[in-house]
Design a protein around this motif. Structure first.
Motif, mmCIF file in Angstrom:
data_model
loop_
_atom_site.group_PDB
_atom_site.id
_atom_site.type_symbol
_atom_site.label_atom_id
_atom_site.label_comp_id
_atom_site.label_asym_id
_atom_site.label_seq_id
_atom_site.Cartn_x
_atom_site.Cartn_y
_atom_site.Cartn_z
ATOM 1 N N PRO A 173 -20.445 2.406 -4.103
ATOM 2 C CA PRO A 173 -19.868 3.043 -2.928
ATOM 3 C C PRO A 173 -18.748 2.014 -2.459
ATOM 4 O O PRO A 173 -18.219 1.045 -2.771
ATOM 5 N N ILE A 174 -17.598 2.766 -1.951
ATOM 6 C CA ILE A 174 -16.367 2.172 -1.444
ATOM 7 C C ILE A 174 -16.400 1.348 -0.149
ATOM 8 O O ILE A 174 -16.850 1.936 0.877
ATOM 9 N N MET A 175 -16.355 0.070 -0.372
ATOM 10 C CA MET A 175 -16.472 -0.646 0.661
ATOM 11 C C MET A 175 -14.993 -1.008 1.515
ATOM 12 O O MET A 175 -15.160 -1.019 2.783
ATOM 13 N N ALA A 176 -14.033 -0.783 0.711
ATOM 14 C CA ALA A 176 -12.700 -0.777 1.425
ATOM 15 C C ALA A 176 -11.593 -0.091 0.715
ATOM 16 O O ALA A 176 -11.486 -0.046 -0.537
ATOM 17 N N GLN A 177 -10.721 0.703 1.377
ATOM 18 C CA GLN A 177 -9.767 1.286 0.804
ATOM 19 C C GLN A 177 -8.289 1.031 1.400
ATOM 20 O O GLN A 177 -8.071 1.000 2.549
ATOM 21 N N PHE A 178 -7.384 1.018 0.476
ATOM 22 C CA PHE A 178 -6.026 0.647 1.163
ATOM 23 C C PHE A 178 -4.863 1.494 0.285
ATOM 24 O O PHE A 178 -5.041 1.741 -0.853
ATOM 25 N N ASP A 179 -3.726 1.670 0.979
ATOM 26 C CA ASP A 179 -2.769 2.652 0.506
ATOM 27 C C ASP A 179 -1.553 1.650 0.370
ATOM 28 O O ASP A 179 -1.271 0.997 1.513
ATOM 29 N N ILE A 180 -0.686 1.792 -0.339
ATOM 30 C CA ILE A 180 0.581 1.213 -0.418
ATOM 31 C C ILE A 180 1.759 2.412 -0.653
ATOM 32 O O ILE A 180 1.392 3.157 -1.553
ATOM 33 N N ALA A 181 2.544 2.403 0.331
ATOM 34 C CA ALA A 181 3.749 3.327 0.247
ATOM 35 C C ALA A 181 4.752 2.926 -0.627
ATOM 36 O O ALA A 181 4.779 1.766 -1.069
ATOM 37 N N SER A 182 5.322 3.855 -1.130
ATOM 38 C CA SER A 182 6.543 3.916 -2.053
ATOM 39 C C SER A 182 7.393 2.894 -1.434
ATOM 40 O O SER A 182 8.104 3.249 -0.440
ATOM 41 N N GLN A 183 7.996 1.859 -2.186
ATOM 42 C CA GLN A 183 8.911 1.143 -1.718
ATOM 43 C C GLN A 183 10.082 0.906 -2.944
ATOM 44 O O GLN A 183 9.773 0.746 -4.184
ATOM 45 N N SER A 184 11.272 0.843 -2.381
ATOM 46 C CA SER A 184 12.369 0.712 -3.495
ATOM 47 C C SER A 184 12.230 -0.628 -4.020
ATOM 48 O O SER A 184 12.818 -0.909 -5.168
ATOM 49 N N VAL A 185 12.012 -1.426 -2.987
ATOM 50 C CA VAL A 185 12.146 -3.067 -3.425
ATOM 51 C C VAL A 185 10.561 -3.647 -2.872
ATOM 52 O O VAL A 185 10.531 -3.530 -1.788
ATOM 53 N N PRO A 186 9.856 -3.707 -3.830
ATOM 54 C CA PRO A 186 8.398 -3.861 -3.407
ATOM 55 C C PRO A 186 8.133 -5.280 -2.772
ATOM 56 O O PRO A 186 8.876 -6.120 -3.357
ATOM 57 N N ASN A 187 7.344 -5.483 -1.750
ATOM 58 C CA ASN A 187 7.119 -6.744 -1.322
ATOM 59 C C ASN A 187 5.484 -6.918 -1.611
ATOM 60 O O ASN A 187 4.807 -5.870 -1.127
ATOM 61 N N SER A 188 5.043 -8.120 -1.848
ATOM 62 C CA SER A 188 3.716 -8.379 -2.058
ATOM 63 C C SER A 188 3.183 -8.639 -0.446
ATOM 64 O O SER A 188 3.908 -8.846 0.420
ATOM 65 N N LEU A 189 2.051 -8.319 -0.358
ATOM 66 C CA LEU A 189 1.279 -8.325 0.992
ATOM 67 C C LEU A 189 0.142 -9.258 0.749
ATOM 68 O O LEU A 189 -0.669 -8.821 -0.399
#
Length: 97
Positions: free
Chosen positions: A49-65
């Protein structure tokens, strides 16, 4: 309040981060440049089962989060597992305990 030691694990692709009962406390993720991604934390393995789901948008300069899970964190009864259903990530470090 009971305290537990916090540990970390790192992956650059889908897989199990910890086998056993644990709580996800937080994580840091590094996205891939110009690629959207969707990743999930599952209990018990790739089909659990999925406990948490996250999306990352497309970024030309990616930043860690960094995401801090509130309270005592998310409880995983058998395995803390990462799946990536869309795109890819450069790496992810989770904090658990």
């Amino acid at each position: 309040m009971m305290q537990t030691d916090v540990k970390s694990a790192h992956l650059s692709a889908a897989g199990s981060l910890f086998v056993g009962r644990t709580r996800l406390k937080g994580f840091s993720v590094a996205p891939v440049a110009s690629t959207a991604a969707t990743y999930e934390f599952r209990d018990g393995g790739a089909t659990g089962p999925i406990m948490a789901q996250f999306d990352i948008a497309s970024q030309s300069v990616p930043n860690s989060l960094y995401v801090l899970i509130p309270g005592e964190g998310l409880l995983f009864n058998t395995t803390l597992h990462l799946t990536i259903s869309v795109g890819s990530i450069t790496g992810i470090t989770v904090f658990y305990g």
